[in-house]
Design an enzyme around this catalytic site. Structure first.
Site, PDB file in Angstrom:
ATOM      1  N   GLY A  10       0.807  -1.216   0.000  1.00 14.97           N
ATOM      2  CA  GLY A  10       0.000   0.000   0.000  1.00 14.97           C
ATOM      3  C   GLY A  10       0.838   1.264   0.000  1.00 14.97           C
ATOM      4  N   GLN A  11       0.158   2.402   0.016  1.00 17.23           N
ATOM      5  CA  GLN A  11       0.850   3.692  -0.084  1.00 17.23           C
ATOM      6  C   GLN A  11       1.769   3.952   1.105  1.00 17.23           C
ATOM      7  OE1 GLN A  11      -1.591   6.976  -2.207  1.00 17.23           O
ATOM      8  NE2 GLN A  11      -3.095   5.918  -0.955  1.00 17.23           N
ATOM      9  N   ILE A  37      -2.850 -11.548   7.306  1.00 19.58           N
ATOM     10  CA  ILE A  37      -3.003 -11.106   8.700  1.00 19.58           C
ATOM     11  C   ILE A  37      -4.326 -11.546   9.314  1.00 19.58           C
ATOM     12  CG2 ILE A  37      -1.453  -9.137   8.413  1.00 19.58           C
ATOM     13  CD1 ILE A  37      -4.003  -7.332   8.521  1.00 19.58           C
ATOM     14  N   ALA A  60      -4.645  -2.363   6.091  1.00 22.95           N
ATOM     15  CA  ALA A  60      -6.045  -2.147   6.480  1.00 22.95           C
ATOM     16  C   ALA A  60      -6.962  -2.363   5.285  1.00 22.95           C
ATOM     17  CB  ALA A  60      -6.239  -0.726   7.021  1.00 22.95           C
ATOM     18  N   THR A  62      -9.536  -0.521   3.399  1.00 23.49           N
ATOM     19  CA  THR A  62      -9.829   0.918   3.334  1.00 23.49           C
ATOM     20  C   THR A  62     -10.869   1.298   2.281  1.00 23.49           C
ATOM     21  OG1 THR A  62      -7.958   1.250   1.823  1.00 23.49           O
ATOM     22  CG2 THR A  62      -7.538   1.563   4.183  1.00 23.49           C
ATOM     23  N   ASP A 102      -9.185   9.512  10.685  1.00 22.25           N
ATOM     24  CA  ASP A 102     -10.142  10.555  11.079  1.00 22.25           C
ATOM     25  C   ASP A 102     -11.576  10.023  11.112  1.00 22.25           C
ATOM     26  OD1 ASP A 102      -9.601  10.419   8.169  1.00 22.25           O
ATOM     27  OD2 ASP A 102     -11.195  11.897   7.994  1.00 22.25           O
ATOM     28  N   TYR A 125     -16.436   1.200   8.115  1.00 21.75           N
ATOM     29  CA  TYR A 125     -14.973   1.272   8.077  1.00 21.75           C
ATOM     30  C   TYR A 125     -14.432   1.975   9.320  1.00 21.75           C
ATOM     31  CZ  TYR A 125     -10.519   3.537   7.026  1.00 21.75           C
ATOM     32  OH  TYR A 125      -9.247   4.039   7.114  1.00 21.75           O
ATOM     33  N   LYS A 129     -11.998   0.481  12.436  1.00 20.70           N
ATOM     34  CA  LYS A 129     -10.710   1.086  12.801  1.00 20.70           C
ATOM     35  C   LYS A 129     -10.707   1.494  14.274  1.00 20.70           C
ATOM     36  CE  LYS A 129      -7.619   1.692  10.597  1.00 20.70           C
ATOM     37  NZ  LYS A 129      -6.461   0.792  10.414  1.00 20.70           N
TER      38      LYS A 129
END
Length: 280
Positions: A10-11, A37, A60, A62, A102, A125, A129
């Site tokens: 991922g990023q 995972i 994650a 996302t 956030d 989502y 988290k």
């Protein structure tokens, strides 16, 4: 220091590994192909073999809208996966950094959220988290929770790349103008995380680039910096309905970073300029 980084494909995971290697650490970046995972035995076996001093958990689920329909998959990755990693971190006495969002907040009001504000996610989502946050707090002692927003990086898809792609064929675009937050450049965030993992200043932090904007303003800055002649029309959240609800206020206070001696991330406009240079 030996560091295990999840979400390498991922990023953020990509840039954390890149930054860690640059700093001379023994970094193990893993993606879905290396370790599932959501498989408890896989996680335990791998962590026992590597015996890291720290785990930076970037992996994650996302896909915010798809999560409303793929709840079990989202739950398995964001909650169960976090639980298995946290448990294995405890077993090998590794520090743990959990990347949150956030989206744990309801997005009400206009003042920036601080770390101690009550979480009240408005989409699935965000709920998963937040459940991951609670697992980390309850299971571990040496932990960091880092909430981020509006991520963009070299490895993967993001808002900046989407806007540049649309600019190839569009002369005007409708972009939401009533959701306010801070973009987060993974290159800048990775540096912070590598600094953080070397410290013992544990707790919850907010980390994004400095300054606030809405998505339409973000798009305008992208086109300005890349000399694209695209008109941006501000629309409301209600004009652009999505499967999952999004917080309108994603402003987060980063004062705690400064109070604990960490260097704040650059202004988001400067981060964008760096990123565009990296892209080209």
């Amino acid at each position: 220091m030996k560091i295990l980084v999840t979400g390498y494909s991922g990023q953020l995971g990509h840039d954390v590994v890149r930054e860690g290697l640059k700093c001379g650490f023994n970094i193990h970046g893993i993606g879905r192909d290396e370790v599932d995972i959501t498989n408890e035995e896989d996680v335990y076996r791998f962590v026992r073999k590597v015996k890291p001093d720290a785990i930076i958990h970037c992996a994650a689920y996302t896909a915010v809208d798809k999560a409303e329909d793929e709840k079990e998959i989202c739950q398995n990755v964001n909650v169960k996966g976090t639980k298995y990693l946290a448990s294995s971190a405890k077993e090998v006495n590794a520090k743990f950094i959990y990347i949150s969002t956030d989206y744990v907040f309801d997005g009400e009001g206009e003042t920036p959220f601080v770390e101690t504000d009550t979480a009240d996610p408005i989409c699935y989502y965000g709920l998963t988290k937040y459940e991951g946050e609670k697992i980390v707090e309850q299971m571990l002692e040496d932990w960091f929770i880092v909430r981020i927003s509006w991520v963009f990086g070299i490895n993967g898809n993001n808002f900046v790349k989407t806007m540049l792609k649309l600019a190839e064929t569009k002369t005007q675009l409708n972009v939401v103008g009533d959701q306010v937050g801070s973009p987060t450049y993974t290159f800048d965030l990775a540096r912070l995380l590598i600094d953080m993992v070397q410290s013992d200043k544990y707790g919850i932090y907010h980390a994004s680039n400095e300054g606030f904007c809405n998505w339409a303003e973000f798009a305008m800055e992208i086109f300005k910096q890349t000399n694209k002649d695209v008109k941006v029309n501000f629309i409301t959240t209600e004009d652009y309905p999505t499967r999952a609800m999004r917080p309108k206020n994603s402003r987060m206070s980063k004062q705690k970073l400064i109070d604990n001696g960490f260097k704040p991330l650059p202004k988001w406009q400067d981060a964008l300029e760096h990123y565009i240079t990296e892209l080209t």
